[in-house]
Every structure is written in structure tokens, then in C-alpha cells.
Write a protein that holds these residues in place. Structure first.
Motif, PDB file in Angstrom:
ATOM      1  N   CYS A 211       0.811  -1.217   0.000  1.00 31.03           N
ATOM      2  CA  CYS A 211       0.000   0.000   0.000  1.00 31.03           C
ATOM      3  C   CYS A 211       0.847   1.270   0.000  1.00 31.03           C
ATOM      4  N   SER A 212       2.142   1.110   0.360  1.00 26.30           N
ATOM      5  CA  SER A 212       2.991   2.286   0.433  1.00 26.30           C
ATOM      6  C   SER A 212       3.628   2.628  -0.911  1.00 26.30           C
ATOM      7  N   MET A 213       3.376   1.805  -1.922  1.00 27.59           N
ATOM      8  CA  MET A 213       4.009   2.013  -3.218  1.00 27.59           C
ATOM      9  C   MET A 213       3.452   3.281  -3.873  1.00 27.59           C
ATOM     10  N   SER A 214       4.328   4.090  -4.446  1.00 23.37           N
ATOM     11  CA  SER A 214       3.915   5.350  -5.058  1.00 23.37           C
ATOM     12  C   SER A 214       3.246   5.111  -6.403  1.00 23.37           C
ATOM     13  N   LEU A 215       2.535   6.127  -6.905  1.00 25.45           N
ATOM     14  CA  LEU A 215       1.884   6.019  -8.213  1.00 25.45           C
ATOM     15  C   LEU A 215       2.905   5.782  -9.307  1.00 25.45           C
ATOM     16  N   GLU A 216       4.074   6.442  -9.202  1.00 28.11           N
ATOM     17  CA  GLU A 216       5.100   6.272 -10.229  1.00 28.11           C
ATOM     18  C   GLU A 216       5.648   4.852 -10.221  1.00 28.11           C
ATOM     19  N   GLU A 217       5.822   4.282  -9.025  1.00 24.66           N
ATOM     20  CA  GLU A 217       6.320   2.902  -8.945  1.00 24.66           C
ATOM     21  C   GLU A 217       5.301   1.937  -9.546  1.00 24.66           C
ATOM     22  N   MET A 218       4.026   2.169  -9.261  1.00 28.48           N
ATOM     23  CA  MET A 218       2.982   1.308  -9.825  1.00 28.48           C
ATOM     24  C   MET A 218       2.931   1.448 -11.351  1.00 28.48           C
ATOM     25  N   GLU A 219       3.066   2.686 -11.847  1.00 29.07           N
ATOM     26  CA  GLU A 219       3.048   2.914 -13.283  1.00 29.07           C
ATOM     27  C   GLU A 219       4.229   2.225 -13.948  1.00 29.07           C
ATOM     28  N   LYS A 220       5.406   2.308 -13.331  1.00 30.80           N
ATOM     29  CA  LYS A 220       6.597   1.663 -13.891  1.00 30.80           C
ATOM     30  C   LYS A 220       6.395   0.159 -14.006  1.00 30.80           C
ATOM     31  N   ILE A 221       5.894  -0.470 -12.925  1.00 30.01           N
ATOM     32  CA  ILE A 221       5.697  -1.924 -12.939  1.00 30.01           C
ATOM     33  C   ILE A 221       4.659  -2.311 -13.981  1.00 30.01           C
ATOM     34  N   ARG A 222       3.609  -1.517 -14.124  1.00 30.46           N
ATOM     35  CA  ARG A 222       2.569  -1.840 -15.094  1.00 30.46           C
ATOM     36  C   ARG A 222       3.100  -1.762 -16.529  1.00 30.46           C
ATOM     37  N   ILE A 223       3.886  -0.720 -16.830  1.00 27.96           N
ATOM     38  CA  ILE A 223       4.472  -0.596 -18.168  1.00 27.96           C
ATOM     39  C   ILE A 223       5.458  -1.733 -18.407  1.00 27.96           C
ATOM     40  N   GLU A 224       6.272  -2.032 -17.406  1.00 23.83           N
ATOM     41  CA  GLU A 224       7.258  -3.107 -17.530  1.00 23.83           C
ATOM     42  C   GLU A 224       6.579  -4.445 -17.797  1.00 23.83           C
ATOM     43  N   GLU A 225       5.490  -4.719 -17.076  1.00 23.39           N
ATOM     44  CA  GLU A 225       4.763  -5.975 -17.264  1.00 23.39           C
ATOM     45  C   GLU A 225       4.135  -6.054 -18.655  1.00 23.39           C
ATOM     46  N   ALA A 226       3.568  -4.933 -19.135  1.00 16.61           N
ATOM     47  CA  ALA A 226       2.925  -4.917 -20.453  1.00 16.61           C
ATOM     48  C   ALA A 226       3.946  -5.113 -21.567  1.00 16.61           C
ATOM     49  N   ILE A 227       5.131  -4.480 -21.434  1.00 17.12           N
ATOM     50  CA  ILE A 227       6.185  -4.649 -22.442  1.00 17.12           C
ATOM     51  C   ILE A 227       6.646  -6.094 -22.487  1.00 17.12           C
ATOM     52  N   SER A 228       6.842  -6.695 -21.316  1.00 17.76           N
ATOM     53  CA  SER A 228       7.294  -8.079 -21.242  1.00 17.76           C
ATOM     54  C   SER A 228       6.280  -9.026 -21.846  1.00 17.76           C
ATOM     55  N   ARG A 229       4.990  -8.731 -21.652  1.00 20.43           N
ATOM     56  CA  ARG A 229       3.936  -9.629 -22.113  1.00 20.43           C
ATOM     57  C   ARG A 229       3.627  -9.450 -23.588  1.00 20.43           C
ATOM     58  N   LEU A 230       3.553  -8.216 -24.050  1.00 19.48           N
ATOM     59  CA  LEU A 230       3.109  -7.949 -25.421  1.00 19.48           C
ATOM     60  C   LEU A 230       4.258  -7.878 -26.417  1.00 19.48           C
ATOM     61  N   GLY A 231       5.424  -7.358 -25.969  1.00 17.50           N
ATOM     62  CA  GLY A 231       6.590  -7.299 -26.848  1.00 17.50           C
ATOM     63  C   GLY A 231       6.468  -6.319 -27.996  1.00 17.50           C
ATOM     64  N   ASN A 232       5.477  -5.448 -27.964  1.00 19.65           N
ATOM     65  CA  ASN A 232       5.268  -4.501 -29.049  1.00 19.65           C
ATOM     66  C   ASN A 232       4.800  -3.183 -28.441  1.00 19.65           C
ATOM     67  N   ARG A 233       5.563  -2.122 -28.669  1.00 18.09           N
ATOM     68  CA  ARG A 233       5.285  -0.862 -27.974  1.00 18.09           C
ATOM     69  C   ARG A 233       3.973  -0.217 -28.411  1.00 18.09           C
ATOM     70  N   LYS A 234       3.614  -0.393 -29.665  1.00 22.29           N
ATOM     71  CA  LYS A 234       2.340   0.157 -30.123  1.00 22.29           C
ATOM     72  C   LYS A 234       1.188  -0.510 -29.389  1.00 22.29           C
ATOM     73  N   MET A 235       1.266  -1.864 -29.241  1.00 21.03           N
ATOM     74  CA  MET A 235       0.220  -2.592 -28.522  1.00 21.03           C
ATOM     75  C   MET A 235       0.203  -2.210 -27.047  1.00 21.03           C
ATOM     76  N   VAL A 236       1.394  -1.974 -26.476  1.00 20.08           N
ATOM     77  CA  VAL A 236       1.488  -1.556 -25.074  1.00 20.08           C
ATOM     78  C   VAL A 236       0.794  -0.210 -24.881  1.00 20.08           C
ATOM     79  N   ALA A 237       1.064   0.737 -25.794  1.00 20.40           N
ATOM     80  CA  ALA A 237       0.447   2.054 -25.694  1.00 20.40           C
ATOM     81  C   ALA A 237      -1.074   1.954 -25.798  1.00 20.40           C
TER      82      ALA A 237
END
Length: 585
Positions: free
Chosen positions: A534-560
């Protein structure tokens, strides 16, 4: 005077055998042919669907072999089989594989039932299912043979032959009369419907395709079967035979416990029966006729435009335009001209005829502004004037045009933060947020994933034009256990991928799912880790979410697209969080 030869025993049953042959071909998805002991074609499909009653004009070595030996014959590699040697039609033969079974009465052979492959795919189907197909054909041959003698001059028993065939099929079959009333169902059909034969005749049964807009499409589709006050969702197709309609059920059926989606036209695409979606539908019904502005808030990919469409379709404006525009997808200087339009010569490069803006085009209808939070402060001021004055001023014009529109806007942004940092006008926010609607993320919609999967299976198979596949219980369990960061959009994209890659006739199983579904629902996912801290900042959550999407999709257009941000914004965030080394095209 020439004596006309008496038709063979099989030819006397030709209409019945033809129907059986067509049904056999439809079920096994292989062309079929029946010839009698004189090599006269009785029935056939595909290339053999004509010239019935004519003797085969080729050497017919394989048929002769079966007629003489009274044994079945399988050829999975034509031309190299010893029986094909010396055949005068060998070079021009299109048959790639063959499975023939004799039709026997005691020690007498009446003819041959055969399956013939004309493609590599059909050849593989015969090769991989020789015993299954052979047993199926032998059973049909036995049913025909058991009645053939007594049917030579009496057609009254054809229904009995027909019923015997259906009763012994592994596939569920319902027989309907000319008024679409169900007359009969075999045991597999009764099992699928969880009903007895007696109850089948005592209640009213109705069968309707799930996709009402495309009920002419051939092949398996989802159907809603109403049995009195109960409904079941089954996959099958209609087939005409013996003066009746047959409903042939697919071997792979969806979970019969699924709730049937709401089929009121205005909610045709609002799929969901969880408590939050039911409350949302009630709210939409109450506020649809109001002229007040609506603000839909929800994560990217939750289906905000679908909800906006439902509001419009239920309103008094439904006969007028529904105009949608994504404010984040269009550069600011173009967005102004798109929304407000311009007059002739308003700026360099402007059309000599001028242009009507989308606000004016939506007159008397609904204007849907998606990602309204990305609109510049300048355009926010102009939009506020439209809402207050109910008129629009095209670029370069000194004359306002009155408009009657309802604005529905949507965002995944936090307006309170944007107002506090002077990125969004507070007065416009209150004008837009007269009726707020919150669209829950997919992970909070308990029980809706299975409904959405079956809806998208139907939607994408219709769109692509392929057979509706089933889905295994384990695959459904894993999909239900996934956290779906991309929400309904991610689910739709995954189902479209699965529909494209699943082999025809097979169910969707876990081996077709992307690698990130290998973890069990109990395993910790990135989203679960976020929830635990619960102490995780919005920026940390955003970073993890982008990192997870890149790892899963492998395509930046699809990630966006999944994250609901522009590609340029994604690149800035990748640089900001030092994710440049992550592989993504």
C-alpha cells in the motif's frame, strides 16, 4: 423392346442414402461417396455430388477390390498404393486419401461407402482418425443394411431408419418439424440439455442464434435454447434432412451453467451479469433520456465507448448521429478543427469548401469525447462555451451556429489531481460530470470473464469466418484467474488470437495460451504485488505496469493501446523509468 434393368437395392433407397451421406460428410468434414455392387453412384458430396445413377467411368480398382474381398480398404498416400498401379486415371486423379467400407448382407456385398480426401488437411484427418471414421461408417452401413430388404417396395419405415441413425450418433441431435418444434432428441442431446425424452415433448423449446445479426452464416454458432423458463447456451448448426431440420450440436460445448447475456438491443454489446454491471445497466436505463452530460470514468480498455453507445441507443436521440472522437489520438491543432470545423480560407492549407466540425455534425445526437483529460486548456475553454451557450463557432467564422447535442465524455485520468495542478478547468469538469458513471475493471467483475470469452468467441469467429471452437475447463480456469491489466480490450485481443490459431474442430486448450498464463491463479502476479504494497507510489505502480505490459506484449504500439496512452507518451515514460533495455518492437 429393351428390358430396363431393375434398380439395385441401394438405388431403391437412394433419397435416404443421399441424406445419410450428406450428413456423414457434414459431421466428419470429409467428402463421401456411395456406390452399389455394379459401380453405380448412389450418393456423394463435393466433386461426387452429381451423376447419380451413372456407372463410374474410371477403372475403379479400389471399389472393385472392396466388392470382391468384402474387406475395408484404407489408402492414405494415393498413387503409391499397389492398387493404384496400372490405373488409367492415375495421373489425373485428385484423390489424396481414401477409406472404403463394404455394405454387407450376410455374405453378399451390396456396395461401398467411402470417404475421400481432396486436400492435405482432409488426408491428415483420415490418417489420424482411421479407426474412428471406419467404425462410424460401419455403423451407418449396418443401419441401412438392416432395413434394405424390407424397404425395397415400402417407404413407410424410412423414419425408423432415420431415427436409428440419429440415436446411434455420438453427436447431440435435435429433430425439428416444419414449425420449428422439437420432435425428437437423441441421448447426447438430452444430456447436453439436462432433460429427459418425456420432458422434451411436454415443454416449449425455442432455438435462436446468439448473434441475431448474422443467422445466415454456415458452420457452428452459439445458440440460445429456451426450454420453458430455462435457457441453455449450446454450440451447433442447422441442417436440412429427410424433410426435417436437424440441430447438430458440436462435441465441444461451453459451460452450460453460464448465464445468457442480456439481449435487449440497447445492451447487445454490454456483456456482464455481475452485481456491478447489473447496477450499471439500471443506471443507464434511468439516465438515458436526460439531456445532461455524462462522464464515464474507468481504466483503459474497460469499454467506455460501449457504455456511451448504450446510453445513446436508449435515449430519444438514438435516431440521430452518435459521433465519437479520441482526444488523445489527435494532435491539439487538428483536434480543434475536427471538433469546431472551419470556414473557407480560415488558415493555410484549409479546404476551399470549409469543413463542418464534429460538434455540428452531432446536432440532435450525441458527441462522445474519449480521453477528455488529454484536451488542452485552450480547447477546454471553447468546449465550455459550447456547453454553456449551446452554440459552436467554427474557426475563422464570426457567426455562431446553434447546436443541440448531448456530450458524453470518458477518461482514465484523476481529475482532482489535474485540477489541482491546473491541467484541467474545474468549471468544465463540473459541466461534464453532471452524471458520473464508474466502469469497473475486469478483475472486479466476478463471473463476467466466462460470459465475455463466449461473446468474443462468437464475435471473432463470425468476423473471421471460422468454426466456433470450444474451450477446455483448465483454459477457462486460467483465464478466470488472470488479473487482466488491459481489461476487456486485452481479453478481446487474446480471444481473437486464439480463434486464429486453434486447429479447426479442436477446443482451445492451455497449450495455446501465451506463456504468461502458465502461472496458476494462486501465484503472485505483478498486480497482486501492487495490491500487497500500500505504500508504493503512483510512479512505482506505473513503472511496474508498463514493464509488465512490455514483457507480455513485446510490441510498444500494442502496449500504448492497452495502457490508453499515445506512443510518444509511452516512449517518454520508458526513458523516464529506464526501461529502454526491455525488448519491445
Amino acid at each position: 423392346m429393351l428390358n430396363t434393368p431393375r434398380p439395385s437395392e441401394l438405388m431403391q433407397l437412394q433419397p435416404t442414402i443421399l441424406r445419410f451421406t450428406q450428413m456423414l460428410s457434414a459431421v466428419l468434414k470429409i467428402d463421401a461417396e456411395v456406390v452399389d455392387a455394379d459401380l453405380v453412384r448412389i450418393a456423394g458430396t463435393g466433386p461426387y455430388s452429381k451423376f447419380f445413377g451413372k456407372k463410374l467411368n474410371t477403372s475403379s480398382r479400389i471399389f472393385r477390390y472392396i466388392l470382391e474381398t468384402h474387406e475395408e480398404k484404407v489408402v492414405v498416400k494415393s498413387r503409391t498404393d499397389p492398387l493404384c498401379e496400372g490405373c488409367t486415371n492415375k495421373n489425373g486423379c485428385r484423390e489424396m486419401a481414401f477409406l472404403g467400407v463394404p455394405i454387407m448382407i450376410e455374405d453378399r456385398c451390396l456396395g461401398v461407402i467411402s470417404l475421400v480426401a481432396f486436400s492435405e488437411e482432409s488426408r491428415e484427418r483420415i490418417k489420424d482418425n482411421v479407426q474412428l471414421f471406419s467404425d462410424y461408417i460401419k455403423h451407418i452401413a449396418q443401419i441401412v443394411v438392416s432395413k434394405v430388404v424390407e424397404k425395397n417396395s415400402n417407404s413407410d419405415g424410412l423414419d425408423e431408419v432415420f431415427t436409428n441413425l440419429i440415436e446411434n450418433m455420438d453427436q447431440g441431435v435435435l429433430v425439428l418439424d416444419e414449425n420449428n418444434r422439437v420432435k425428437y432428441g437423441n441421448q447426447p442431446a438430452l444430456n447436453n440439455l439436462n432433460i429427459t425424452q418425456e420432458a422434451l415433448h411436454s415443454i416449449e423449446i425455442n432455438i435462436q442464434p446468439l448473434s441475431l445479426h448474422n443467422n445466415e452464416m454456415k458452420g457452428h454458432q452459439q445458440h440460445i435454447i429456451s426450454l420453458g423458463g430455462r435457457q441453455e447456451l449450446l454450440v451447433g448448426q442447422f441442417y436440412n434432412a429427410h424433410g426435417h431440420q436437424l440441430f447438430l450440436m458440436a462435441f465441444h460445448q461451453p459451460n452450460s451453467a453460464l448465464m445468457i447475456p442480456d439481449h435487449e438491443p440497447q445492451f447487445a454489446t454490454v456483456i456482464g451479469e455481475c452485481s456491478k454491471m447489473r447496477q450499471l445497466k439500471k443506471l443507464i436505463t434511468r439516465i438515458a433520456s436526460s439531456p445532461s452530460s455524462v462522464l464515464i470514468n474507468g481504466e483503459s480498455g474497460t469499454g467506455k465507448e460501449v457504455i456511451a453507445n448504450a446510453v445513446h441507443n436508449l435515449s430519444d436521440r438514438s435516431q440521430y448521429p452518435f459521433i465519437a472522437i479520441n482526444c488523445a489520438a489527435i494532435p491539439d491543432q487538428l483536434l480543434e478543427s475536427e471538433l469546431f470545423g472551419y470556414v473557407k480560407g480560415a488558415f493555410t492549407g484549409a479546404s476551399t469548401k470549409g469543413k463542418t466540425g464534429l460538434i455540428q455534425a452531432a446536432n440532435k445526437g450525441t458527441l462522445f469525447l474519449d480521453e477528455i483529460g488529454d484536451m488542452s486548456m485552450t480547447l477546454q475553454a471553447k468546449l465550455l462555451r459550447v456547453l454553456e451557450e449551446r452554440e459552436v463557432m467554427p474557426i475563422g467564422s464570426n457567426k455562431a451556429v446553434p447546436v443541440d447535442i448531448r456530450i458524453i465524455s470518458a477518461t482514465n485520468r484523476n481529475f482532482q489531481e489535474m485540477i489541482a495542478t491546473n491541467k484541467f478547468r474545474e468549471d468544465l469538469y463540473y459541466r461534464l460530470n453532471v452524471i458520473p458513471i464508474h466502469l469497473p475493471p475486469l478483475k472486479e467483475r466476478e463471473g463476467d470473464i466466462a460470459l465475455l470469452i463466449n461473446y468474443f468467441l462468437e464475435h471473432h469467429t463470425q468476423k473471421i469466418g471460422v468454426t466456433y471452437p470450444g474451450i477446455s475447463a483448465e483454459a477457462m480456469r486460467r483465464l478466470n484467474g488472470y488479473h487482466w491489466p488491459g481489461n476487456v480490450r486485452e481479453l478481446s485481443n487474446l480471444v481473437e488470437y486464439l480463434v486464429n490459431v486453434v486447429p479447426e474442430g479442436d477446443p482451445i486448450d492451455v497449450d495455446l495460451l501465451p506463456p504468461y498464463f502458465e502461472q496458476t491463479p494462486e501465484a503472485s502476479s505483478p498486480q497482486e504485488l501492487l495490491n500487497d504494497d500500500c505504500s508504493m507510489s503512483l510512479e512505482e505502480m506505473e513503472k511496474i505496469r508498463i514493464e509488465e505490459a512490455i514483457s507480455r506484449l513485446g510490441n510498444r504500439k500494442m502496449v500504448a493501446e492497452e495502457l490508453g496512452i499515445g506512443i510518444a507518451t509511452l516512449y517518454r515514460k520508458i526513458k523516464k523509468y529506464g526501461l529502454s533495455n526491455h525488448r519491445a518492437a
